[in-house]
Design a protein around this motif. Structure first.
Motif, short mmCIF file in Angstrom:
data_model
loop_
_atom_site.label_atom_id
_atom_site.label_comp_id
_atom_site.label_asym_id
_atom_site.label_seq_id
_atom_site.Cartn_x
_atom_site.Cartn_y
_atom_site.Cartn_z
N THR A 19 111.50 45.41 71.23
CA THR A 19 110.38 44.54 70.90
C THR A 19 109.39 44.46 72.07
OG1 THR A 19 111.75 43.21 69.42
CG2 THR A 19 109.73 42.19 70.23
N GLU A 20 109.93 44.28 73.28
CA GLU A 20 109.07 44.18 74.46
C GLU A 20 108.34 45.50 74.71
OE1 GLU A 20 108.32 41.50 75.94
OE2 GLU A 20 109.80 40.19 74.99
N LEU A 21 109.03 46.61 74.51
CA LEU A 21 108.40 47.92 74.73
C LEU A 21 107.31 48.19 73.69
CD1 LEU A 21 111.59 50.00 75.56
CD2 LEU A 21 109.66 49.64 77.08
N PHE A 22 107.48 47.67 72.49
CA PHE A 22 106.45 47.85 71.47
C PHE A 22 105.24 46.97 71.77
CE2 PHE A 22 105.22 49.39 67.33
CZ PHE A 22 104.33 48.44 66.87
N ASN A 23 105.50 45.73 72.20
CA ASN A 23 104.41 44.81 72.50
C ASN A 23 103.61 45.25 73.72
OD1 ASN A 23 104.93 43.04 70.44
ND2 ASN A 23 106.16 41.67 71.65
N GLY A 24 104.32 45.61 74.78
CA GLY A 24 103.64 45.93 76.03
C GLY A 24 103.09 44.71 76.75
N THR A 25 103.62 43.52 76.45
CA THR A 25 103.13 42.30 77.08
C THR A 25 103.72 42.11 78.48
OG1 THR A 25 102.94 41.23 74.92
CG2 THR A 25 102.95 39.78 76.85
N HIS A 26 105.02 42.31 78.59
CA HIS A 26 105.70 42.10 79.87
C HIS A 26 106.17 43.41 80.50
CE1 HIS A 26 105.82 37.76 79.17
NE2 HIS A 26 106.20 38.04 77.93
N ILE A 27 105.95 44.49 79.81
CA ILE A 27 106.43 45.80 80.26
C ILE A 27 105.49 46.85 79.66
CG2 ILE A 27 107.97 46.16 78.30
CD1 ILE A 27 110.01 47.35 80.16
N ALA A 28 105.36 47.98 80.32
CA ALA A 28 104.46 49.02 79.82
C ALA A 28 104.88 49.46 78.42
CB ALA A 28 104.45 50.21 80.77
N VAL A 39 112.73 39.66 64.31
CA VAL A 39 111.46 39.85 64.98
C VAL A 39 110.37 40.00 63.93
CG1 VAL A 39 110.11 41.46 66.37
CG2 VAL A 39 112.45 40.92 67.01
N ALA A 40 109.26 39.30 64.12
CA ALA A 40 108.14 39.44 63.20
C ALA A 40 107.31 40.64 63.62
CB ALA A 40 107.27 38.17 63.24
N VAL A 41 106.75 41.34 62.65
CA VAL A 41 105.92 42.50 62.94
C VAL A 41 104.61 42.32 62.20
CG1 VAL A 41 107.82 44.07 63.32
CG2 VAL A 41 106.97 43.76 61.03
N PRO A 42 103.56 43.04 62.60
CA PRO A 42 102.25 42.85 61.99
C PRO A 42 102.24 43.26 60.53
CG PRO A 42 102.29 44.79 63.38
CD PRO A 42 103.56 44.06 63.63
N PRO A 43 101.45 42.58 59.70
CA PRO A 43 101.36 42.96 58.28
C PRO A 43 100.74 44.32 58.12
CG PRO A 43 99.67 41.36 58.86
CD PRO A 43 100.61 41.43 60.02
N PHE A 60 104.17 43.35 68.12
CA PHE A 60 104.91 42.16 67.73
C PHE A 60 104.34 40.94 68.45
CE2 PHE A 60 108.46 45.39 67.52
CZ PHE A 60 108.40 45.49 66.15
N PRO A 61 104.58 39.75 67.94
CA PRO A 61 104.15 38.55 68.66
C PRO A 61 104.76 38.49 70.05
CG PRO A 61 104.83 38.03 66.42
CD PRO A 61 105.21 39.46 66.67
N ALA A 62 104.05 37.91 70.99
CA ALA A 62 104.54 37.87 72.37
C ALA A 62 105.76 36.96 72.52
CB ALA A 62 103.43 37.39 73.30
N ASN A 63 105.75 35.83 71.83
CA ASN A 63 106.86 34.89 71.95
C ASN A 63 107.81 35.08 70.79
OD1 ASN A 63 105.73 33.68 74.24
ND2 ASN A 63 104.36 32.45 72.96
N ILE A 64 108.92 35.71 71.05
CA ILE A 64 109.87 36.05 70.00
C ILE A 64 111.18 35.31 70.27
CG2 ILE A 64 111.19 37.91 68.94
CD1 ILE A 64 108.94 39.75 69.77
N PRO A 65 111.68 34.53 69.32
CA PRO A 65 112.94 33.82 69.53
C PRO A 65 114.08 34.81 69.68
CG PRO A 65 112.28 33.69 67.23
CD PRO A 65 111.13 34.29 67.98
N ALA A 66 114.96 34.53 70.62
CA ALA A 66 116.09 35.43 70.83
C ALA A 66 117.06 35.30 69.67
CB ALA A 66 116.81 35.08 72.14
N VAL A 67 117.78 36.37 69.41
CA VAL A 67 118.78 36.33 68.35
C VAL A 67 120.08 35.82 68.92
CG1 VAL A 67 117.75 38.20 67.06
CG2 VAL A 67 119.40 38.72 68.84
#
Length: 346
Positions: free
Chosen positions: A132-141, A217-221, A232-239
């Motif tokens: 999820t983080e790798l797809f978003n690229g918010t906290h990591i490239a 994880v929510a993904v864009p429509p 994906f949204p930046a703030n994702i609840p952990a599972v």
């Protein structure tokens, strides 16, 4: 995957955690027995003293108790502290839970190197969150190839939310990157198996598998133009971190278990080799790829395609091959023609 130098240093530090084992105290087993009976307060009472004295199994179980609110009042900060103590001694499941909980609390930069270490051992929840983080690229490239590969592995492990996210990723990740991810997923799976074996050999603690995810994880429509997908949204609840005291009873397994009985050998004829050419959120895409490959490589037309469904994911495979060598040879031909290919058991 391109990470900042500070993340690389943190990852190295996380992987350098000591693997020295502390002997399990008798009270730890008594606590496990009490937990299995549903007497959570007695279990916590048994674990507290050995945990304070440094027993990693007891520390991990104290973390579980404070996370789920069984035997004690739910306190995720205290749970995090117990997980951290056990992880510092090389308790692998405590390290996994430590990373999950850090992410849940929004401390993503701290969680990333821990999640990376857990994902490298094959932990599905860590693979799911890291993807999820790798797809978003918010906290990591951003790295969509690795994100798709990790999400595929989490999906293959039976995580329904990962399968659902993967089907949405199909709408944004180009076909060439998905094919490359299929090959990478095979490499990551083999590496995870080696890492898990090596690290477990240094610290042989028998713990229960990660809890099944409770959130996805929510993904864009799909209506959003794919030319500029937001991710994906930046703030994702952990599972796996329930917001309230769970109803189900999940025992904390720390007592050594008997070695599993060896699996009987499977005759070669009953398990032929196959090649995997891709994983798709839509069955039609898998069939489209197969149609485009027919006649492209010598021998491909003699193979029988299969479309294996796993949740919402369809894997295109073909075969069978009588030997691994024959499957490898066909994969070599396909790769030479620009098609990603992975050899898998039939």
């Amino acid at each position: 995957m391109k990470l900042g130098s500070h993340l690389s240093k943190l990852a190295i530090a996380a992987l350098a955690l000591s693997l020295q084992s502390a002997p399990a105290a008798a009270d730890v087993k008594a606590g496990v027995d009490a937990w299995s009976r549903g007497d959570y307060e007695a279990a916590v009472k048994e674990w507290r003293e050995p945990a304070l004295k440094g027993d990693p199994d007891a520390q991990f179980n104290m973390g579980q108790a404070y996370k789920t609110g069984r035997g004690v009042k739910t306190d995720l900060n205290i749970a995090l502290d117990w997980y951290k103590k056990a992880a510092a001694q090389g308790h692998l499941k405590a390290m996994d839970s430590y990373g999950h909980l850090l992410h849940y609390q929004g401390r993503v930069p701290e969680a990333l190197p821990i999640l990376q270490a857990s994902a490298d051992r094959g932990d599905p929840r860590a693979q799911y969150l890291l993807a999820t983080e790798l797809f978003n690229g918010t906290h990591i490239a951003k790295d969509w190839v690795r994100a798709y590969a990790l999400m595929s592995l989490a999906s293959s492990a039976g995580m329904a939310p990962a399968s659902q996210s993967l089907s949405q990723m199909d709408k944004y990740v180009p076909l060439e990157q998905r094919q490359a991810a299929t090959v990478l997923a095979g490499d990551l799976e083999q590496r995870a198996s080696r890492n898990a074996s090596a690290q477990a050999a240094g610290f042989p603690i028998n713990t229960s598998p990660p809890a099944k995810p409770t959130k996805q994880v929510a993904v864009p429509p799909s209506s959003i133009p794919s030319a500029n997908p937001p991710g994906f949204p930046a703030n994702i609840p952990a599972v796996g971190v329930p917001a309230a005291k769970p109803k189900a009873t999940t025992p904390v397994a720390v007592k050594p278990a008997a070695a599993p009985a060896p699996k009987p050998a499977t005759p070669a004829a009953a398990s032929p080799w196959r090649i995997q050419l891709g994983a798709f959120g839509e069955d039609a895409n898998a069939r489209k790829l197969w149609a485009s490959l027919k006649g492209k490589v010598a021998g491909i037309d003699s193979l029988q395609p299969t479309y294996k469904n796993s949740g919402q994911l369809t894997r295109l495979q073909a075969g069978p091959f009588a030997s691994r060598a024959a499957a490898d040879e066909m994969c070599g031909k396909l790769k030479a023609a620009g098609q990603a290919c992975l050899v898998v058991p039939g």
